[in-house]
Design a protein around this motif. Structure first.
Motif, PDB file in Angstrom:
ATOM      1  N   SER A   1       4.881  53.424 -23.916  1.00  0.00           N
ATOM      2  CA  SER A   1       3.450  53.136 -23.619  1.00  0.00           C
ATOM      3  C   SER A   1       2.552  54.272 -22.890  1.00  0.00           C
ATOM      4  O   SER A   1       1.459  53.919 -22.130  1.00  0.00           O
ATOM      5  CB  SER A   1       3.200  51.748 -23.008  1.00  0.00           C
ATOM      6  OG  SER A   1       3.959  51.798 -21.638  1.00  0.00           O
TER       7      SER A   1
ATOM      8  N   ASP B   1      -5.397  44.392 -31.220  1.00  0.00           N
ATOM      9  CA  ASP B   1      -4.741  44.894 -32.563  1.00  0.00           C
ATOM     10  C   ASP B   1      -5.171  44.024 -33.943  1.00  0.00           C
ATOM     11  O   ASP B   1      -5.042  44.519 -35.111  1.00  0.00           O
ATOM     12  CB  ASP B   1      -3.264  44.653 -32.456  1.00  0.00           C
ATOM     13  CG  ASP B   1      -2.649  45.572 -31.358  1.00  0.00           C
ATOM     14  OD1 ASP B   1      -3.475  46.402 -30.899  1.00  0.00           O
ATOM     15  OD2 ASP B   1      -1.487  45.579 -30.879  1.00  0.00           O
TER      16      ASP B   1
ATOM     17  N   VAL C   1      -7.379  48.332 -24.322  1.00  0.00           N
ATOM     18  CA  VAL C   1      -5.807  48.446 -24.041  1.00  0.00           C
ATOM     19  C   VAL C   1      -5.481  49.709 -24.673  1.00  0.00           C
ATOM     20  O   VAL C   1      -5.839  49.721 -26.070  1.00  0.00           O
ATOM     21  CB  VAL C   1      -4.937  47.337 -24.789  1.00  0.00           C
ATOM     22  CG1 VAL C   1      -3.630  47.514 -24.351  1.00  0.00           C
ATOM     23  CG2 VAL C   1      -5.482  45.862 -24.116  1.00  0.00           C
ATOM     24  N   GLU C   2      -5.188  50.565 -24.052  1.00  0.00           N
ATOM     25  CA  GLU C   2      -4.458  51.662 -24.850  1.00  0.00           C
ATOM     26  C   GLU C   2      -2.826  51.896 -24.269  1.00  0.00           C
ATOM     27  O   GLU C   2      -2.216  51.171 -24.717  1.00  0.00           O
ATOM     28  CB  GLU C   2      -4.977  53.045 -24.557  1.00  0.00           C
ATOM     29  CG  GLU C   2      -5.139  54.294 -25.382  1.00  0.00           C
ATOM     30  CD  GLU C   2      -5.491  55.625 -25.068  1.00  0.00           C
ATOM     31  OE1 GLU C   2      -4.906  56.676 -25.437  1.00  0.00           O
ATOM     32  OE2 GLU C   2      -6.173  55.627 -24.079  1.00  0.00           O
ATOM     33  N   GLY C   3      -2.818  52.682 -23.329  1.00  0.00           N
ATOM     34  CA  GLY C   3      -1.233  52.921 -22.593  1.00  0.00           C
ATOM     35  C   GLY C   3      -1.207  52.341 -21.220  1.00  0.00           C
ATOM     36  O   GLY C   3      -2.176  52.667 -20.797  1.00  0.00           O
ATOM     37  N   TRP C   4      -0.552  51.421 -21.017  1.00  0.00           N
ATOM     38  CA  TRP C   4      -0.125  50.744 -19.814  1.00  0.00           C
ATOM     39  C   TRP C   4       0.919  51.274 -18.987  1.00  0.00           C
ATOM     40  O   TRP C   4       1.220  50.677 -17.878  1.00  0.00           O
ATOM     41  CB  TRP C   4      -0.084  49.205 -20.087  1.00  0.00           C
ATOM     42  CG  TRP C   4       0.965  48.879 -20.903  1.00  0.00           C
ATOM     43  CD1 TRP C   4       2.220  48.510 -20.732  1.00  0.00           C
ATOM     44  CD2 TRP C   4       1.050  48.820 -22.369  1.00  0.00           C
ATOM     45  NE1 TRP C   4       3.264  48.256 -21.708  1.00  0.00           N
ATOM     46  CE2 TRP C   4       2.234  48.370 -22.865  1.00  0.00           C
ATOM     47  CE3 TRP C   4       0.042  48.753 -23.390  1.00  0.00           C
ATOM     48  CZ2 TRP C   4       2.597  48.102 -24.089  1.00  0.00           C
ATOM     49  CZ3 TRP C   4       0.529  48.622 -24.506  1.00  0.00           C
ATOM     50  CH2 TRP C   4       1.931  47.983 -25.037  1.00  0.00           C
TER      51      TRP C   4
ATOM     52  N   LEU D   1      -3.815  41.732 -25.964  1.00  0.00           N
ATOM     53  CA  LEU D   1      -3.334  42.826 -26.973  1.00  0.00           C
ATOM     54  C   LEU D   1      -3.456  42.488 -28.316  1.00  0.00           C
ATOM     55  O   LEU D   1      -3.636  43.021 -29.370  1.00  0.00           O
ATOM     56  CB  LEU D   1      -1.661  42.986 -26.573  1.00  0.00           C
ATOM     57  CG  LEU D   1      -1.097  44.314 -27.267  1.00  0.00           C
ATOM     58  CD1 LEU D   1      -1.982  45.829 -27.328  1.00  0.00           C
ATOM     59  CD2 LEU D   1       0.429  44.304 -27.070  1.00  0.00           C
TER      60      LEU D   1
ATOM     61  N   HIS E   1      -1.288  52.740 -28.976  1.00  0.00           N
ATOM     62  CA  HIS E   1      -0.482  52.322 -27.725  1.00  0.00           C
ATOM     63  C   HIS E   1       0.698  53.163 -27.310  1.00  0.00           C
ATOM     64  O   HIS E   1       1.033  52.971 -26.173  1.00  0.00           O
ATOM     65  CB  HIS E   1      -0.411  50.787 -27.682  1.00  0.00           C
ATOM     66  CG  HIS E   1      -1.379  49.767 -28.411  1.00  0.00           C
ATOM     67  ND1 HIS E   1      -2.678  49.919 -27.664  1.00  0.00           N
ATOM     68  CD2 HIS E   1      -1.599  49.043 -29.244  1.00  0.00           C
ATOM     69  CE1 HIS E   1      -3.508  48.992 -28.112  1.00  0.00           C
ATOM     70  NE2 HIS E   1      -2.626  48.681 -29.291  1.00  0.00           N
ATOM     71  N   CYS E   2       1.324  53.579 -28.366  1.00  0.00           N
ATOM     72  CA  CYS E   2       2.679  54.214 -28.071  1.00  0.00           C
ATOM     73  C   CYS E   2       2.829  55.589 -28.659  1.00  0.00           C
ATOM     74  O   CYS E   2       2.170  55.994 -29.637  1.00  0.00           O
ATOM     75  CB  CYS E   2       3.658  53.281 -28.918  1.00  0.00           C
ATOM     76  SG  CYS E   2       3.468  51.487 -28.811  1.00  0.00           S
TER      77      CYS E   2
END
Length: 703
Positions: free
Chosen positions: A573, A622, A588-591, A618, A562-563
């Motif tokens: 992100s 995870d 969810v990856e980068g938002w 999230l 994600h980061c």
């Protein structure tokens, strides 16, 4: 070409929505068949029918202007943006964002944000539809189109359209050539030594490569402005046909770049104001074009963009704080002292206007301001400058208003320079002397002031005003001296040429001042921060490409990335590698660039460090990687519809138990792709046939 792009977009939208994206080729085939079958249409192929023929030297000047951004891109963008892994990881994060949106448009219509499942895509996405259509038709990789090929025809067409518009406004081939050259080289005047994004990297040669939406929008907008000028030159059926053409082009502009339609409307309102003052009524072309532009703007704002603000707010002079933080190397949300803020505004804003100084030359021909083409480009330019000064955005996107008007700023500035030089009867030696003086000012002042950015620790931040104060003092002294020697008119003409040389060539000046091989090596030692090398995970592209080949575009993927790496305890992100390389939607990856995240932004905040707004999603995502269990996998599959796990094993740590609850399908470097055993079934898209699907299943297992 601009019309072709626009029709292609809407043809592809229909073909993709119907599930047959390759049908986009029907419209060009139909066009060729019609022109071959209807003899009356063939006359449009004959360029010799044109009543005016451009001189050979003018054509070569356009070729040189086109070569400028091509060479510029080769030296800067292409060198950094390689096509293989791990070198590609050192590219800007936006590259993967663009790739992810191309993949989304390649497989889905209507599109959503591929980095966060279910998030609506309120964005100017038409260029990604074009790239997706091109990838389907040619079979070329989206990365090759994005980073190498697609921008070249856009740039070539843009150069030609700027020249045609300048020719309409100025009526001179030499003036058009000057305007095109200025458009390619103008930017915000920079008097600092060293690289900085606030005063460099914002010219056409830079943004054409780094921002496909800007390049695409600039091209379609340039075509629309040219047609709009022609509408006012014609009557009857010709004007009606051109109005129809303008309507089609504006439909393309509305989804190509959000900044252009508001600026066009301001330009048209300027024409309307002149008509009301002069004739007490509006002409039919003005009413027609205003109606078309306003309709497209309203549709774009409230339907295509969903009424969201995308972190854009009214914040006058917001750029001063962000620029100060960059030039001083400050982190966080701090800003200059109130006194320094005022001082920076007093020197930076007038410096911005240097590129406009040629407009003052039109005061020698005041009636020229009443010409509709001049009023239009002046209004467009004023709107762009006003947007940059009055708005603020989390990533500095308010500058796209200013960058978008560079061609029109250059046209009207060239018009004014030629007008005042002719009125003052400047000789060629005098013009050359003024050019040399402007070049000297652009480089001597930074060298003498020796302000390298970012400032070294301990240096006072009021150093930032030094070179611009010197520039303003020099401007006043030079103008006064010229008036004393030559009188007001000739002095004004010489001063305008000098100052325009500083402003209209600012992008080239910034490159010279930033390059360590040229003047960029001047300055106090240790002033540049030491950047830590990026730790690049191995195998990301192979894993992403494998997942693309062995999954359905409708499959949903979960990832533990994600980061961006190298950010310490903070989570930046803007991570889009997985969706960009796999062309698949992520749970969810980068938002960072989603509308939901952007709309939480307020001036002074860093939107990329906001936490994800849906904590339960999230946490469920995870948990499958940090604490894998049958329950966590079942939750992803049944509640969220996840089929695949894309795991960065550097983050899971040794002894990960993911393989106990999901089937490992592929491993490369630091990545393993797993398939959930309780995954939902999805059909494959048309690019994966039954035979290929069976081969994929046989080759998917990890040995």
């Amino acid at each position: 070409m601009a019309l072709g792009y626009t029709i292609e977009i809407f043809a592809y939208i229909g073909a993709r929505a119907a599930g047959m994206p390759r049908l986009v080729v029907i419209w060009p085939i139909t066009t060729y068949v019609l022109f071959l079958a209807v003899p009356r249409l063939r006359r449009h192929w004959n360029s010799r029918r044109s009543r005016t023929t451009a001189p050979l030297w003018y054509s070569w000047s356009l070729a040189l202007a086109f070569a400028c951004p091509v060479v510029w891109g080769a030296v800067t963008y292409l060198r950094q943006t390689v096509l293989t892994w791990p070198g590609l990881a050192n590219s800007e994060a936006d590259v993967f964002y663009h790739l992810a949106l191309i993949g989304e448009l390649k497989h889905h219509m209507p599109p959503t944000v591929p980095m966060v499942a279910g998030e609506s895509l309120f964005y100017h996405w038409f260029v990604y539809a074009h790239l997706a259509a091109t990838s389907w038709v040619t079979g070329l990789e989206p990365l090759v189109l994005l980073a190498r090929l697609a921008v070249l025809p856009m740039l070539a067409a843009l150069v030609i359209l700027i020249g045609m518009t300048a020719r309409r406004v100025l009526g001179l081939w030499a003036g058009a050539s000057l305007a095109v050259a200025a458009a390619m080289l103008t930017a915000i005047p920079n008097l600092y030594i060293g690289s900085n994004l606030s005063f460099s990297g914002k010219g056409i040669p830079d943004l054409a490569w780094t921002s496909p939406t800007q390049a695409f929008g600039a091209l379609l907008f340039a075509a629309a402005v040219l047609v709009l000028i022609d509408i006012r030159r014609h009557r009857g059926n010709a004007a009606a046909r051109e109005s129809l053409l303008l309507g089609v082009l504006l439909l393309g502009v509305m989804g190509a770049k959000a900044t252009y339609l508001p600026m066009l409307i301001v330009g048209l309102l300027g024409i309307a104001l002149v008509e009301i003052v002069r004739w007490r009524r509006l002409t039919r072309p003005t009413i027609t074009t205003l109606t078309l532009a306003a309709g497209c703007f309203l549709y774009a704002q409230f339907v295509l963009f969903g009424g969201v603000r995308q972190a854009m707010v009214v914040a006058p002079l917001y750029f001063i704080g962000t620029t100060w933080r960059e030039l001083t190397g400050s982190s966080g949300s701090g800003g200059p002292s109130p006194g320094l803020f005022v001082a920076l505004a007093m020197v930076w804003v007038p410096a911005w206007l240097l590129s406009w100084s040629g407009v003052l030359g039109l005061l020698t021909r005041p009636r020229s301001f009443l010409r509709a083409p001049v009023t239009l480009v002046l209004g467009i330019g004023a709107a762009g400058l006003g947007g940059a000064l009055l708005l603020g955005q989390s990533g500095g996107s308010q500058f796209f208003f200013l960058c978008g008007v560079y061609p029109y700023l250059a046209i009207v500035a060239a018009y004014g320079i030629i007008a005042v030089a002719r009125r003052a009867r400047l000789t060629r030696p005098a013009v050359i002397a003024a050019l040399c003086a402007g070049l000297a000012a652009a480089y001597v002042i930074p060298v003498l002031c020796r302000v390298r950015v970012p400032l070294a620790p301990g240096q006072p931040d009021d150093l930032l005003i030094r070179p611009y104060v010197v520039l303003l003092v020099v401007m006043v002294l030079v103008t006064a001296a010229l008036i004393a020697v030559w009188g007001r008119l000739r002095a004004a003409a010489m001063a305008i040429v000098v100052f325009s040389t500083v402003g209209l060539l600012a992008d080239a000046h910034a490159y010279v001042l930033a390059s360590p091989h040229l003047l960029g090596g001047i300055g106090p030692a240790g002033s540049n921060p030491v950047t830590q090398p990026l730790t690049v995970p191995q195998g990301a592209m192979d894993a992403g490409r494998w997942l693309r080949a062995h999954s359905s575009p409708d499959d949903l993927v979960a990832t533990n990335e994600h980061c961006l790496p190298g950010q310490g305890d903070r989570c930046d992100s803007r991570h889009f590698w997985v969706s960009g390389l796999s062309e698949r939607r992520m749970l969810v990856e980068g938002w960072a660039f989603t509308s939901t995240n952007q709309d939480r932004w307020r001036p002074g905040q860093l939107v990329e460090y906001f936490p994800f707004w849906d904590g339960s999603r999230l946490e469920a995502n995870d948990a499958a990687f940090s604490a894998p269990s049958a329950a966590s996998m079942r939750l992803l599959a049944e509640r969220y519809g996840v089929r695949w796990l894309f795991a960065d094993e550097r983050l899971t740590g040794p002894g990960s138990r993911i393989g106990e609850f999901a089937t490992p399908r592929f491993h490369s470097g630091d990545y393993t792709v797993y398939e959930l055993r309780t995954a939902p079934e999805h059909g494959r898209d048309e690019e994966t046939g039954p035979d290929e699907s069976r081969r994929a299943d046989r080759g998917a297992r990890v040995s």
